[in-house]
Scaffold this motif. Structure first.
Motif, PDB file in Angstrom:
ATOM      1  N   UNK A  59      38.450  53.827  32.524  1.00  0.00           N
ATOM      2  CA  UNK A  59      38.250  52.496  33.097  1.00  0.00           C
ATOM      3  C   UNK A  59      38.857  52.425  34.490  1.00  0.00           C
ATOM      4  N   UNK A  60      40.027  52.998  34.679  1.00  0.00           N
ATOM      5  CA  UNK A  60      40.668  53.000  36.007  1.00  0.00           C
ATOM      6  C   UNK A  60      39.782  53.672  37.042  1.00  0.00           C
ATOM      7  N   UNK A  61      39.223  54.825  36.685  1.00  0.00           N
ATOM      8  CA  UNK A  61      38.325  55.530  37.618  1.00  0.00           C
ATOM      9  C   UNK A  61      37.061  54.715  37.877  1.00  0.00           C
ATOM     10  N   UNK A  62      36.524  54.085  36.822  1.00  0.00           N
ATOM     11  CA  UNK A  62      35.320  53.278  36.989  1.00  0.00           C
ATOM     12  C   UNK A  62      35.590  52.086  37.901  1.00  0.00           C
ATOM     13  N   UNK A  63      36.729  51.434  37.721  1.00  0.00           N
ATOM     14  CA  UNK A  63      37.074  50.287  38.564  1.00  0.00           C
ATOM     15  C   UNK A  63      37.192  50.723  40.018  1.00  0.00           C
ATOM     16  N   UNK A  64      37.745  51.892  40.259  1.00  0.00           N
ATOM     17  CA  UNK A  64      37.837  52.411  41.630  1.00  0.00           C
ATOM     18  C   UNK A  64      36.435  52.590  42.218  1.00  0.00           C
ATOM     19  N   UNK A  65      35.506  53.130  41.431  1.00  0.00           N
ATOM     20  CA  UNK A  65      34.123  53.299  41.910  1.00  0.00           C
ATOM     21  C   UNK A  65      33.464  51.940  42.177  1.00  0.00           C
ATOM     22  N   UNK A  66      33.689  50.979  41.282  1.00  0.00           N
ATOM     23  CA  UNK A  66      33.121  49.635  41.468  1.00  0.00           C
ATOM     24  C   UNK A  66      33.740  48.958  42.687  1.00  0.00           C
ATOM     25  N   UNK A  67      35.004  49.209  42.909  1.00  0.00           N
ATOM     26  CA  UNK A  67      35.688  48.660  44.084  1.00  0.00           C
ATOM     27  C   UNK A  67      35.121  49.284  45.364  1.00  0.00           C
ATOM     28  N   UNK A  68      34.892  50.600  45.324  1.00  0.00           N
ATOM     29  CA  UNK A  68      34.302  51.294  46.487  1.00  0.00           C
ATOM     30  C   UNK A  68      32.905  50.776  46.811  1.00  0.00           C
ATOM     31  N   UNK A  69      32.189  50.288  45.800  1.00  0.00           N
ATOM     32  CA  UNK A  69      30.849  49.726  46.004  1.00  0.00           C
ATOM     33  C   UNK A  69      30.895  48.261  46.421  1.00  0.00           C
ATOM     34  N   UNK A  70      32.106  47.699  46.488  1.00  0.00           N
ATOM     35  CA  UNK A  70      32.251  46.304  46.883  1.00  0.00           C
ATOM     36  C   UNK A  70      31.921  45.311  45.786  1.00  0.00           C
ATOM     37  N   UNK A  71      32.004  45.744  44.515  1.00  0.00           N
ATOM     38  CA  UNK A  71      31.630  44.879  43.393  1.00  0.00           C
ATOM     39  C   UNK A  71      32.834  44.210  42.744  1.00  0.00           C
ATOM     40  N   UNK A  72      33.997  44.841  42.817  1.00  0.00           N
ATOM     41  CA  UNK A  72      35.229  44.255  42.284  1.00  0.00           C
ATOM     42  C   UNK A  72      36.334  44.388  43.327  1.00  0.00           C
ATOM     43  N   UNK A  73      37.351  43.573  43.154  1.00  0.00           N
ATOM     44  CA  UNK A  73      38.504  43.605  44.056  1.00  0.00           C
ATOM     45  C   UNK A  73      39.770  43.541  43.204  1.00  0.00           C
ATOM     46  N   UNK A  74      40.808  44.199  43.689  1.00  0.00           N
ATOM     47  CA  UNK A  74      42.128  44.132  43.039  1.00  0.00           C
ATOM     48  C   UNK A  74      43.019  43.241  43.882  1.00  0.00           C
ATOM     49  N   UNK A  75      43.799  42.412  43.185  1.00  0.00           N
ATOM     50  CA  UNK A  75      44.751  41.526  43.854  1.00  0.00           C
ATOM     51  C   UNK A  75      46.052  41.564  43.062  1.00  0.00           C
ATOM     52  N   UNK A  76      47.178  41.345  43.725  1.00  0.00           N
ATOM     53  CA  UNK A  76      48.444  41.291  42.982  1.00  0.00           C
ATOM     54  C   UNK A  76      48.409  40.156  41.954  1.00  0.00           C
ATOM     55  N   UNK A  77      48.953  40.427  40.771  1.00  0.00           N
ATOM     56  CA  UNK A  77      49.052  39.421  39.718  1.00  0.00           C
ATOM     57  C   UNK A  77      50.197  38.479  40.082  1.00  0.00           C
ATOM     58  N   UNK A  78      49.934  37.192  40.268  1.00  0.00           N
ATOM     59  CA  UNK A  78      51.004  36.274  40.664  1.00  0.00           C
ATOM     60  C   UNK A  78      52.097  36.110  39.610  1.00  0.00           C
ATOM     61  N   UNK A  79      51.777  36.456  38.350  1.00  0.00           N
ATOM     62  CA  UNK A  79      52.752  36.328  37.269  1.00  0.00           C
ATOM     63  C   UNK A  79      53.520  37.616  36.989  1.00  0.00           C
ATOM     64  N   UNK A  80      53.040  38.738  37.513  1.00  0.00           N
ATOM     65  CA  UNK A  80      53.685  40.030  37.294  1.00  0.00           C
ATOM     66  C   UNK A  80      53.433  40.890  38.533  1.00  0.00           C
ATOM     67  N   UNK A  81      54.413  40.966  39.400  1.00  0.00           N
ATOM     68  CA  UNK A  81      54.227  41.649  40.690  1.00  0.00           C
ATOM     69  C   UNK A  81      54.034  43.151  40.555  1.00  0.00           C
ATOM     70  N   UNK A  82      54.253  43.685  39.360  1.00  0.00           N
ATOM     71  CA  UNK A  82      53.991  45.113  39.134  1.00  0.00           C
ATOM     72  C   UNK A  82      52.526  45.356  38.802  1.00  0.00           C
ATOM     73  N   UNK A  83      51.816  44.329  38.412  1.00  0.00           N
ATOM     74  CA  UNK A  83      50.433  44.471  37.941  1.00  0.00           C
ATOM     75  C   UNK A  83      49.433  43.968  38.986  1.00  0.00           C
ATOM     76  N   UNK A  84      48.205  44.394  38.789  1.00  0.00           N
ATOM     77  CA  UNK A  84      47.100  43.950  39.633  1.00  0.00           C
ATOM     78  C   UNK A  84      46.081  43.233  38.752  1.00  0.00           C
ATOM     79  N   UNK A  85      45.413  42.252  39.346  1.00  0.00           N
ATOM     80  CA  UNK A  85      44.316  41.565  38.673  1.00  0.00           C
ATOM     81  C   UNK A  85      43.008  42.017  39.291  1.00  0.00           C
ATOM     82  N   UNK A  86      41.997  42.099  38.472  1.00  0.00           N
ATOM     83  CA  UNK A  86      40.657  42.449  38.916  1.00  0.00           C
ATOM     84  C   UNK A  86      39.788  41.210  38.884  1.00  0.00           C
ATOM     85  N   UNK A  87      38.886  41.120  39.830  1.00  0.00           N
ATOM     86  CA  UNK A  87      37.890  40.052  39.816  1.00  0.00           C
ATOM     87  C   UNK A  87      36.631  40.554  40.508  1.00  0.00           C
ATOM     88  N   UNK A  88      35.544  39.854  40.264  1.00  0.00           N
ATOM     89  CA  UNK A  88      34.277  40.198  40.905  1.00  0.00           C
ATOM     90  C   UNK A  88      34.260  39.698  42.341  1.00  0.00           C
TER      91      UNK A  88
END
Length: 152
Positions: free
Chosen positions: A76-105
């Motif tokens: 899933x991590x590799x797939x998300x990277x590919x989807x991110x490279x295609x401009x389909x998803x974005x990662x953002x810092x999780x406001x509730x956990x600064x160690x984690x990232x949130x994904x969104x379309x």
């Protein structure tokens, strides 16, 4: 005995029903994977976009998204990277956990998910819509939900 408790099924009945359900899923999935809408994205990639769209607030941490999918966390991590490279998803810092990232379309990802989804539901209906009556589909959904709830 109350109306909500049922005696356990026998080993044979349980395994025969599971085998029938599994074989039906295999037959349906073979048809689905060949549908033309999955020329733009693989069915697994589409599943990621679909699940992100349905997450509360349209955002999910990778670990939470992974609970909805039948794929390993590293895949899933590799797939998300590919989807991110295609401009389909974005990662953002999780406001509730600064160690984690949130994904969104992204807007592009949302549009592609909707475009594929519209075609997919039409093709699913053409494939399966005449196999059962409307009442039988309601019963299938009820039983499938009951099975899922029993193992979660």
């Amino acid at each position: 005995m109350t109306g909500t408790s049922n005696p356990a099924a026998s080993l044979k009945v349980t395994t025969d029903a599971w085998e029938a359900l599994f074989r039906a899923q295999v037959a349906v999935m073979r048809q689905i994977t060949a549908m033309p809408e999955f020329g733009k994205l693989s069915m697994r990639e589409y599943d990621v976009l679909f699940n992100l769209r349905t997450c509360p607030g349209g955002k999910s941490r990778l670990v939470d998204l992974n609970k909805q999918l039948l794929i390993s966390q590293p895949s899933l991590s590799r797939m998300v990277t590919r989807l991110e490279d295609q401009g389909l998803v974005v990662r953002e810092p999780d406001p509730n956990d600064h160690r984690a990232m949130q994904l969104s379309l992204t807007e592009k990802g949302r549009k592609l998910q909707q475009e594929i989804g519209r075609e997919h539901v039409k093709h699913l209906h053409n494939l399966l819509g005449s196999a059962l009556s409307e009442d039988e589909f309601h019963e299938l959904r009820r039983l499938s939900t009951k099975l899922r709830d029993a193992v979660q």
